[in-house]
Design a protein around this motif. Structure first.
Motif, mmCIF file in Angstrom:
data_model
loop_
_atom_site.group_PDB
_atom_site.id
_atom_site.type_symbol
_atom_site.label_atom_id
_atom_site.label_comp_id
_atom_site.label_asym_id
_atom_site.label_seq_id
_atom_site.Cartn_x
_atom_site.Cartn_y
_atom_site.Cartn_z
ATOM 1 N N VAL A 151 59.681 44.495 -127.692
ATOM 2 C CA VAL A 151 59.514 45.682 -126.577
ATOM 3 C C VAL A 151 59.680 46.876 -127.652
ATOM 4 N N GLU A 195 65.135 42.554 -126.691
ATOM 5 C CA GLU A 195 63.853 41.896 -125.666
ATOM 6 C C GLU A 195 62.214 41.815 -126.369
ATOM 7 N N VAL A 207 58.059 39.921 -125.668
ATOM 8 C CA VAL A 207 57.067 39.919 -124.760
ATOM 9 C C VAL A 207 56.408 38.926 -125.558
ATOM 10 N N THR A 212 53.570 40.132 -117.253
ATOM 11 C CA THR A 212 54.144 40.672 -118.294
ATOM 12 C C THR A 212 55.468 39.542 -118.357
ATOM 13 N N THR A 225 58.759 38.330 -120.340
ATOM 14 C CA THR A 225 59.251 38.841 -121.501
ATOM 15 C C THR A 225 60.771 37.770 -121.917
#
Length: 152
Positions: A17, A23, A25, A35, A37
């Motif tokens: 991200v 984190e 994606v 989205t 994640t």
């Protein structure tokens, strides 16, 4: 909402991200406003252990039409999200087989059109509108996303 768990536990490569963020994606589907994640977080049972946490963010567009290219079509009341379809990777990749390089598709059923709940700003959408010209009514295409329909 219908969420089909299909291939919910597949291992997917993602991108971070942010530069210092852990984190990743996994899915960023602008067509269906979803989205997905993932990141490792301390386990609630054992703080010395990390577990994989997945977050699914769904934005439901207000006043979405059944046919997004037709502003007069009825409002959409049903939104269907299938993780197996969201997570499929249809980007072609090069593989070597028998000493030769071949293009291969990474996902199944990539030829099927995707249902869009909102406009993809990189795609040109148009809708026919009536235009009165010299006493004759003609249907002329009008751009619904002008920025992507006309070159600068």
């Amino acid at each position: 909402f219908v969420i089909d768990s299909g291939i919910a536990y597949s291992v997917l490569a993602g991108y971070p991200v942010g530069p210092n963020n852990k984190e990743y994606v996994l899915v960023n589907n602008k067509c269906q406003c979803v989205t997905v994640t993932s990141k490792f977080v301390p386990s609630k049972e054992n703080p010395d252990e990390e577990v994989l946490e997945r977050n699914i963010r769904i934005i439901v567009p207000l006043k979405a039409r059944e046919n997004i290219s037709d502003p007069l079509s009825p409002l959409r009341t049903t939104f269907v999200y299938r993780l197996s379809e969201l997570c499929k990777n249809c980007e072609p990749t090069e593989i070597e087989l028998g000493g030769a390089i071949h293009q291969a598709q990474q996902g199944n059923s990539c030829e099927e059109p995707q249902t869009c709940y909102t406009y993809n700003r990189n795609q040109c959408y148009s809708s026919p509108v009536p235009l009165l010209h010299h006493g004759e009514v003609r249907q002329v295409p009008a751009a619904l996303t002008p920025a992507s329909c006309f070159s600068e």
